[in-house]
Design an enzyme around this catalytic site. Structure first.
Site, PDB file in Angstrom:
ATOM      1  N   GLU A  74       0.814  -1.211   0.000  1.00 54.91           N
ATOM      2  CA  GLU A  74       0.000   0.000   0.000  1.00 54.91           C
ATOM      3  C   GLU A  74       0.850   1.266   0.000  1.00 54.91           C
ATOM      4  O   GLU A  74       0.316   2.363  -0.198  1.00 54.91           O
ATOM      5  CB  GLU A  74      -0.957  -0.006   1.199  1.00 54.91           C
ATOM      6  CG  GLU A  74      -2.055  -1.049   1.079  1.00 54.91           C
ATOM      7  CD  GLU A  74      -3.044  -0.986   2.224  1.00 54.91           C
ATOM      8  OE1 GLU A  74      -3.039   0.018   2.971  1.00 54.91           O
ATOM      9  OE2 GLU A  74      -3.826  -1.935   2.389  1.00 54.91           O
ATOM     10  N   ASP A  75       2.149   1.135   0.226  1.00 49.77           N
ATOM     11  CA  ASP A  75       3.046   2.283   0.154  1.00 49.77           C
ATOM     12  C   ASP A  75       3.560   2.517  -1.273  1.00 49.77           C
ATOM     13  O   ASP A  75       4.356   3.428  -1.483  1.00 49.77           O
ATOM     14  CB  ASP A  75       4.249   2.077   1.083  1.00 49.77           C
ATOM     15  CG  ASP A  75       3.868   2.220   2.543  1.00 49.77           C
ATOM     16  OD1 ASP A  75       2.886   2.928   2.836  1.00 49.77           O
ATOM     17  OD2 ASP A  75       4.546   1.613   3.392  1.00 49.77           O
TER      18      ASP A  75
END
Length: 244
Positions: A74-75
């Site tokens: 998700e980064d």
């Protein structure tokens, strides 16, 4: 650490499991983390592999190993919904839960992690412990103040959790690495945290991630307000700006 090491650890605990999903998860993680590096200068994918290897060594099944490989996805620029489409809702929700969970809320002795069929709560805790263990192995690349803060939290929260969930090997290594930061020897022959971290990486994987069984009851959940909605974002478990 390589994908072959991760696959070997999965096969050792789950000889009849389909590991194709683990290979696909590695390809996915490598694609979206391409070009990223850690403070050590290593490609970021090495962290994903290390966390997955520890999780596999604990005995977690392939689905949890996939989530470990993808725990920081998700980064990246990975589109929301892609992981659920390619790997299923369970793995996508597990990744979100890893990022949302609060380790201080986990009651010590709440459950064991020595199981081949973990609940989502057990899987989340396994990934969080593995993530911290690898970050502690490479903590020498962080600023001194951050090292001390991480080491203190590790001794206070993660060491007892690892011990009471049956991961005595993980607990012992976390304690040794944290103590080396907080109580460095004054001798000229002292082992620095950097050397200690390098030595720990030379140990066979099974000596780094195994411990005795201890059973208990399940009380903690990483979903205190229900399972997270797909694509929800929160503070990363490894906090990218502070990752070594």
């Amino acid at each position: 650490m390589s994908l072959a090491d991760v696959l070997a650890a999965v096969r050792a605990h789950h000889p009849h499991a389909d590991i194709a999903s683990v290979e696909r998860a590695y390809d996915e993680a490598a694609r979206w983390h391409e070009g990223e590096t850690r403070r050590s200068g290593d490609p970021y994918i090495t962290h994903c592999l290390a966390v997955a290897a520890i999780v596999a060594d604990i005995g977690m099944p392939p689905a949890v190993v996939c989530a470990a490989l993808l725990h920081d996805i998700e980064d990246t620029h990975c589109p929301p919904g892609r992981i659920a489409e390619r790997f299923g809702e369970d793995i996508a929700q597990l990744i979100s839960a890893v990022r949302r969970s609060e380790l201080r809320a986990v009651p010590p002795g709440g459950f064991t992690l020595k199981t081949a069929t973990p609940t989502p709560e057990q899987a989340v805790l396994a990934i969080r412990l593995a993530d911290r263990l690898h970050n502690m192995r490479t903590i020498a690349f962080l600023a001194p103040a951050t090292q001390r803060r991480k080491a203190s939290e590790t001794l206070e929260v993660l060491v007892p959790l690892a011990r009471t969930t049956g991961l005595t090997g993980v607990s012992s290594e976390l304690q040794a690495l944290s103590t080396a930061v907080l109580q460095p020897a004054s001798s000229a022959f002292a082992v620095t945290t950097r050397v200690l971290a390098l030595l720990s990486l030379m140990l066979p994987a099974r000596q780094r991630g195994h411990g005795g069984d201890r059973s208990g009851t399940q009380n903690w959940s990483p979903f205190p307000h229900g399972r997270p909605a797909l694509g929800s974002r929160s503070e990363s478990c490894s906090e990218r700006p502070r990752c070594p």
